[in-house]
Design a protein around this motif. Structure first.
Motif, PDB file in Angstrom:
ATOM      1  N   TYR A   1       0.820  -1.215   0.000  1.00 59.78           N
ATOM      2  CA  TYR A   1       0.000   0.000   0.000  1.00 59.78           C
ATOM      3  C   TYR A   1       0.852   1.262   0.000  1.00 59.78           C
ATOM      4  O   TYR A   1       0.437   2.303  -0.517  1.00 59.78           O
ATOM      5  N   ALA A   2       2.067   1.190   0.572  1.00 59.37           N
ATOM      6  CA  ALA A   2       2.949   2.358   0.535  1.00 59.37           C
ATOM      7  C   ALA A   2       3.404   2.655  -0.892  1.00 59.37           C
ATOM      8  O   ALA A   2       3.427   3.812  -1.328  1.00 59.37           O
ATOM      9  N   PHE A   3       3.758   1.616  -1.645  1.00 59.98           N
ATOM     10  CA  PHE A   3       4.160   1.805  -3.039  1.00 59.98           C
ATOM     11  C   PHE A   3       2.987   2.304  -3.882  1.00 59.98           C
ATOM     12  O   PHE A   3       3.159   3.170  -4.746  1.00 59.98           O
ATOM     13  N   ILE A   4       1.790   1.765  -3.645  1.00 60.53           N
ATOM     14  CA  ILE A   4       0.627   2.195  -4.412  1.00 60.53           C
ATOM     15  C   ILE A   4       0.305   3.664  -4.124  1.00 60.53           C
ATOM     16  O   ILE A   4       0.086   4.467  -5.040  1.00 60.53           O
ATOM     17  N   GLY A   5       0.297   4.034  -2.836  1.00 66.16           N
ATOM     18  CA  GLY A   5       0.036   5.426  -2.478  1.00 66.16           C
ATOM     19  C   GLY A   5       1.079   6.372  -3.032  1.00 66.16           C
ATOM     20  O   GLY A   5       0.756   7.442  -3.560  1.00 66.16           O
ATOM     21  N   SER A   6       2.356   5.972  -2.938  1.00 65.71           N
ATOM     22  CA  SER A   6       3.437   6.812  -3.467  1.00 65.71           C
ATOM     23  C   SER A   6       3.335   6.939  -4.981  1.00 65.71           C
ATOM     24  O   SER A   6       3.509   8.033  -5.542  1.00 65.71           O
ATOM     25  N   GLY A   7       3.046   5.814  -5.658  1.00 68.89           N
ATOM     26  CA  GLY A   7       2.967   5.839  -7.115  1.00 68.89           C
ATOM     27  C   GLY A   7       1.827   6.700  -7.623  1.00 68.89           C
ATOM     28  O   GLY A   7       1.999   7.492  -8.572  1.00 68.89           O
ATOM     29  N   LEU A   8       0.647   6.591  -7.007  1.00 68.12           N
ATOM     30  CA  LEU A   8      -0.494   7.400  -7.432  1.00 68.12           C
ATOM     31  C   LEU A   8      -0.252   8.881  -7.144  1.00 68.12           C
ATOM     32  O   LEU A   8      -0.626   9.748  -7.950  1.00 68.12           O
ATOM     33  N   SER A   9       0.380   9.182  -6.020  1.00 64.49           N
ATOM     34  CA  SER A   9       0.706  10.574  -5.696  1.00 64.49           C
ATOM     35  C   SER A   9       1.719  11.135  -6.687  1.00 64.49           C
ATOM     36  O   SER A   9       1.592  12.275  -7.158  1.00 64.49           O
ATOM     37  N   LEU A  10       2.728  10.330  -7.014  1.00 66.17           N
ATOM     38  CA  LEU A  10       3.743  10.764  -7.976  1.00 66.17           C
ATOM     39  C   LEU A  10       3.117  11.023  -9.341  1.00 66.17           C
ATOM     40  O   LEU A  10       3.502  11.971 -10.049  1.00 66.17           O
ATOM     41  N   ALA A  11       2.128  10.206  -9.722  1.00 63.61           N
ATOM     42  CA  ALA A  11       1.460  10.399 -11.011  1.00 63.61           C
ATOM     43  C   ALA A  11       0.740  11.742 -11.054  1.00 63.61           C
ATOM     44  O   ALA A  11       0.769  12.450 -12.075  1.00 63.61           O
ATOM     45  N   ILE A  12       0.101  12.118  -9.951  1.00 67.00           N
ATOM     46  CA  ILE A  12      -0.596  13.412  -9.892  1.00 67.00           C
ATOM     47  C   ILE A  12       0.402  14.564  -9.995  1.00 67.00           C
ATOM     48  O   ILE A  12       0.194  15.531 -10.728  1.00 67.00           O
ATOM     49  N   VAL A  13       1.515  14.443  -9.263  1.00 69.87           N
ATOM     50  CA  VAL A  13       2.534  15.490  -9.299  1.00 69.87           C
ATOM     51  C   VAL A  13       3.145  15.593 -10.700  1.00 69.87           C
ATOM     52  O   VAL A  13       3.354  16.698 -11.227  1.00 69.87           O
ATOM     53  N   ALA A  14       3.420  14.449 -11.334  1.00 71.63           N
ATOM     54  CA  ALA A  14       4.021  14.435 -12.666  1.00 71.63           C
ATOM     55  C   ALA A  14       3.093  15.056 -13.717  1.00 71.63           C
ATOM     56  O   ALA A  14       3.559  15.652 -14.700  1.00 71.63           O
ATOM     57  N   GLN A  15       1.779  14.947 -13.507  1.00 68.69           N
ATOM     58  CA  GLN A  15       0.806  15.524 -14.432  1.00 68.69           C
ATOM     59  C   GLN A  15       0.597  17.014 -14.201  1.00 68.69           C
ATOM     60  O   GLN A  15      -0.176  17.650 -14.920  1.00 68.69           O
ATOM     61  N   GLY A  16       1.277  17.570 -13.206  1.00 68.63           N
ATOM     62  CA  GLY A  16       1.139  18.993 -12.907  1.00 68.63           C
ATOM     63  C   GLY A  16      -0.128  19.335 -12.161  1.00 68.63           C
ATOM     64  O   GLY A  16      -0.538  20.506 -12.122  1.00 68.63           O
ATOM     65  N   LYS A  17      -0.767  18.336 -11.528  1.00 72.61           N
ATOM     66  CA  LYS A  17      -2.018  18.566 -10.814  1.00 72.61           C
ATOM     67  C   LYS A  17      -1.815  18.655  -9.297  1.00 72.61           C
ATOM     68  O   LYS A  17      -2.783  18.690  -8.541  1.00 72.61           O
ATOM     69  N   GLY A  18      -0.560  18.690  -8.883  1.00 71.72           N
ATOM     70  CA  GLY A  18      -0.295  18.765  -7.454  1.00 71.72           C
ATOM     71  C   GLY A  18      -0.708  20.095  -6.860  1.00 71.72           C
ATOM     72  O   GLY A  18      -0.867  21.105  -7.568  1.00 71.72           O
ATOM     73  N   GLU A  19      -0.901  20.106  -5.537  1.00 71.16           N
ATOM     74  CA  GLU A  19      -1.312  21.311  -4.831  1.00 71.16           C
ATOM     75  C   GLU A  19      -0.090  22.045  -4.275  1.00 71.16           C
ATOM     76  O   GLU A  19       0.919  21.418  -3.951  1.00 71.16           O
ATOM     77  N   PRO A  20      -0.163  23.373  -4.166  1.00 73.45           N
ATOM     78  CA  PRO A  20       0.957  24.127  -3.583  1.00 73.45           C
ATOM     79  C   PRO A  20       1.164  23.752  -2.119  1.00 73.45           C
ATOM     80  O   PRO A  20       0.197  23.545  -1.380  1.00 73.45           O
ATOM     81  N   THR A  21       2.399  23.636  -1.702  1.00 76.74           N
ATOM     82  CA  THR A  21       2.738  23.234  -0.335  1.00 76.74           C
ATOM     83  C   THR A  21       3.767  24.189   0.258  1.00 76.74           C
ATOM     84  O   THR A  21       4.336  25.033  -0.443  1.00 76.74           O
ATOM     85  N   SER A  22       4.005  24.053   1.540  1.00 75.69           N
ATOM     86  CA  SER A  22       5.029  24.851   2.219  1.00 75.69           C
ATOM     87  C   SER A  22       5.621  24.043   3.353  1.00 75.69           C
ATOM     88  O   SER A  22       5.011  23.077   3.832  1.00 75.69           O
ATOM     89  N   LEU A  23       6.798  24.431   3.801  1.00 77.41           N
ATOM     90  CA  LEU A  23       7.461  23.720   4.888  1.00 77.41           C
ATOM     91  C   LEU A  23       6.697  23.843   6.199  1.00 77.41           C
ATOM     92  O   LEU A  23       6.766  22.966   7.055  1.00 77.41           O
ATOM     93  N   SER A  24       5.939  24.914   6.344  1.00 78.01           N
ATOM     94  CA  SER A  24       5.207  25.135   7.598  1.00 78.01           C
ATOM     95  C   SER A  24       3.843  24.472   7.606  1.00 78.01           C
ATOM     96  O   SER A  24       3.112  24.563   8.582  1.00 78.01           O
TER      97      SER A  24
END
Length: 325
Positions: free
Chosen positions: A48-71
């Motif tokens: 499940y860790a690989f599946i979650g990481s892979g699906l998240s990476l796919a969203i980021v790679a497609q440019g659909k990720g959300e803006p984030t910050s260190l705080s």
């Protein structure tokens, strides 16, 4: 309709089924007989860790990720600085819970052969296991945050973070269920053992506590102990009822982590190390170890306070055994 459709269902039947499975597994008398279960649980945790990481990476790679910050989540109309502080405290409890594996190390050592030495095997196993899982789950958490930003669900697979591909999300959820089944036993078996050893010491001549009964079912022979049967069954039933009545998953995990972190993971091991190595009081090393213990105690306290506050807030949203929408 679709992804925005109202989704209301009761978790109680699933919790009852989970409890029934745990009652059966809890009656297995010896920890080492659950090796197959812990192995499967470890494999599914990678799944499940690989599946979650892979699906998240796919969203980021497609440019659909959300803006984030260190705080993290920004303080604003939807979140006060006080609420954010309490959430940080509760998160510390969740992180502390990850250290609870240390209480199982002693049971694992009891199952190892004496050659090569147990301490050498466990040292290698701990370094390899902790390093691997730290990298894996930091990767999963980091990519999940990059994909969903401030709206990251507590569990990116079960919190409706992903919908497609459906079969892969479903497979990830199956891995989570199997992993939790094994993790429950991994954490409960040491408690079972401590209680039963204590009962044996208190009442050494009691047949109810100490006598093993055996019966045959075809070619198979099974053994059971009356005290083990009664007490473990009651424990699982009570735990299941509490989970059904107040299913505050993250908050209860944080509270459990906070309660067990300092005394079991930090204080007692440090005191044993000081006694084993004959470290002199008031020496520099002794002082640094006590400082580490004090810092971890403070972490446990603030994590416990944060999780208790989270539970108190969520109680207003729940009716007994039923979520109030």
């Amino acid at each position: 309709m679709g992804h925005e459709a109202d989704c209301k269902f009761s978790n109680n039947p699933y919790m009852m089924a989970f409890g029934a499975v745990q009652i059966f597994l809890s009656l297995i008398p010896n920890f080492h007989k659950l090796t197959w279960l812990s192995t499967i649980a470890a494999i599914t945790s990678f799944g499940y860790a690989f599946i979650g990481s892979g699906l998240s990476l796919a969203i980021v790679a497609q440019g659909k990720g959300e803006p984030t910050s260190l705080s993290g989540i920004k303080v604003g109309p939807g979140l006060s600085s006080e609420d954010k502080m309490w959430k940080i405290f509760s998160a510390l409890g969740n992180i502390a819970l990850a250290s609870s594996f240390a209480t199982v190390v002693y049971d694992i050592m009891d199952t190892l052969k004496s050659c090569p030495p147990e301490n050498q095997q466990m040292k290698k196993a701990n370094v390899l296991g902790i390093t691997t899982m730290t990298i894996l789950f930091l990767l999963c958490g980091g990519l999940g945050y990059a994909a969903f930003g401030d709206h990251t669900p507590g569990n990116i697979l079960t919190g409706f973070g992903f919908y497609e591909p459906f079969w892969l999300v479903a497979l990830g959820n199956v891995c989570i269920v199997i992993h939790i089944v094994g993790a429950y036993q991994l954490m409960a078996q040491p408690l079972f053992r401590v209680v039963e050893m204590g009962a044996n010491i208190m009442w050494p001549h009691s047949d109810f506590i100490n006598k093993e009964h055996s019966f045959k079912l075809g070619s198979l022979t099974f053994s059971f102990n009356s005290f083990r049967l009664v007490w473990r069954t009651i424990f699982v039933i009570v735990a299941t009822i509490v989970a059904m009545a107040m299913p505050f998953f993250n908050e209860f995990l944080a509270l459990l982590g906070a309660i067990g972190f300092w005394p079991l993971i930090v204080f007692f091991p440090i005191q044993m190390h000081i006694a084993q190595k004959s470290i002199k009081r008031i020496s520099f090393k002794w002082f640094m170890l006590q400082l580490l213990s004090l810092i971890c105690l403070l972490v446990s306290l603030v994590a416990a306070v944060g999780s208790i506050r989270g539970i108190a807030q969520n109680i207003n949203k729940y009716k007994i055994f039923q979520y109030k929408q």
